[in-house]
Design a protein around this motif. Sequence first.
Motif, mmCIF file in Angstrom:
data_model
loop_
_atom_site.group_PDB
_atom_site.id
_atom_site.type_symbol
_atom_site.label_atom_id
_atom_site.label_comp_id
_atom_site.label_asym_id
_atom_site.label_seq_id
_atom_site.Cartn_x
_atom_site.Cartn_y
_atom_site.Cartn_z
ATOM 1 N N GLU A 6 0.825 -1.204 0.000
ATOM 2 C CA GLU A 6 0.000 0.000 0.000
ATOM 3 C C GLU A 6 0.861 1.256 0.000
ATOM 4 O O GLU A 6 2.007 1.237 0.491
ATOM 5 C CB GLU A 6 -0.912 0.063 1.237
ATOM 6 N N LEU A 20 -5.370 6.242 -1.873
ATOM 7 C CA LEU A 20 -4.530 5.112 -1.512
ATOM 8 C C LEU A 20 -4.378 4.180 -2.710
ATOM 9 O O LEU A 20 -5.316 4.022 -3.496
ATOM 10 C CB LEU A 20 -5.125 4.345 -0.339
ATOM 11 N N CYS A 22 -2.745 0.195 -3.855
ATOM 12 C CA CYS A 22 -2.276 -1.110 -3.401
ATOM 13 C C CYS A 22 -1.823 -1.881 -4.640
ATOM 14 O O CYS A 22 -2.652 -2.282 -5.457
ATOM 15 C CB CYS A 22 -3.377 -1.861 -2.676
ATOM 16 N N TRP A 36 -10.506 -2.883 1.093
ATOM 17 C CA TRP A 36 -9.772 -1.990 1.981
ATOM 18 C C TRP A 36 -10.376 -2.108 3.379
ATOM 19 O O TRP A 36 -11.592 -2.037 3.538
ATOM 20 C CB TRP A 36 -9.880 -0.543 1.512
ATOM 21 N N TYR A 94 -5.474 -0.982 5.290
ATOM 22 C CA TYR A 94 -4.885 -2.200 4.741
ATOM 23 C C TYR A 94 -5.660 -2.646 3.514
ATOM 24 O O TYR A 94 -6.898 -2.567 3.501
ATOM 25 C CB TYR A 94 -4.946 -3.326 5.761
ATOM 26 N N CYS A 95 -4.961 -3.143 2.500
ATOM 27 C CA CYS A 95 -5.660 -3.810 1.414
ATOM 28 C C CYS A 95 -5.570 -5.317 1.629
ATOM 29 O O CYS A 95 -4.650 -5.817 2.272
ATOM 30 C CB CYS A 95 -5.117 -3.403 0.045
ATOM 31 N N THR A 123 -1.033 1.488 5.450
ATOM 32 C CA THR A 123 -0.557 2.850 5.296
ATOM 33 C C THR A 123 -1.399 3.739 6.205
ATOM 34 O O THR A 123 -2.604 3.563 6.304
ATOM 35 C CB THR A 123 -0.634 3.308 3.827
#
Length: 129
Positions: A6, A20, A22, A36, A94-95, A123
Amino acid sequence: QVNLVESGGGSVQSGGSLRLSCVVSGYTGSSSCMAWFRQAPGNEREAVAVIDSDGSANYADSVKGRFIISKDNAKNTLYLQMNGLKPEDSARYYCAYDPWGCTLINGSPSLVYVAYARWGQGTQVTASS
């Protein structure tokens, strides 16, 4: 194996925007489910948005109308456009990836499914008032 990285987090004023990204590396099949999630200190990890292989998406009520999930299959990249950020959006994002289609609930990708096969490192997003 599939790896997720990410980027795009940062600090913004309330009302600001961030996007964002990823990047997915390694083998990915024609079917996938990507999402996400976010987790703030002291809180459980929660799903923010999920997108299925066919592009159908679902969003948490707290972000509907402000966040947009999308993916670029040619670039193997998942995105989260975040607009109108609020202090309560501050969290580590987070992905997540599954090598098969999303679990559906009432025809929409599930937001309660959490057993994704792969996760990124996250991230940080901070929105200050």
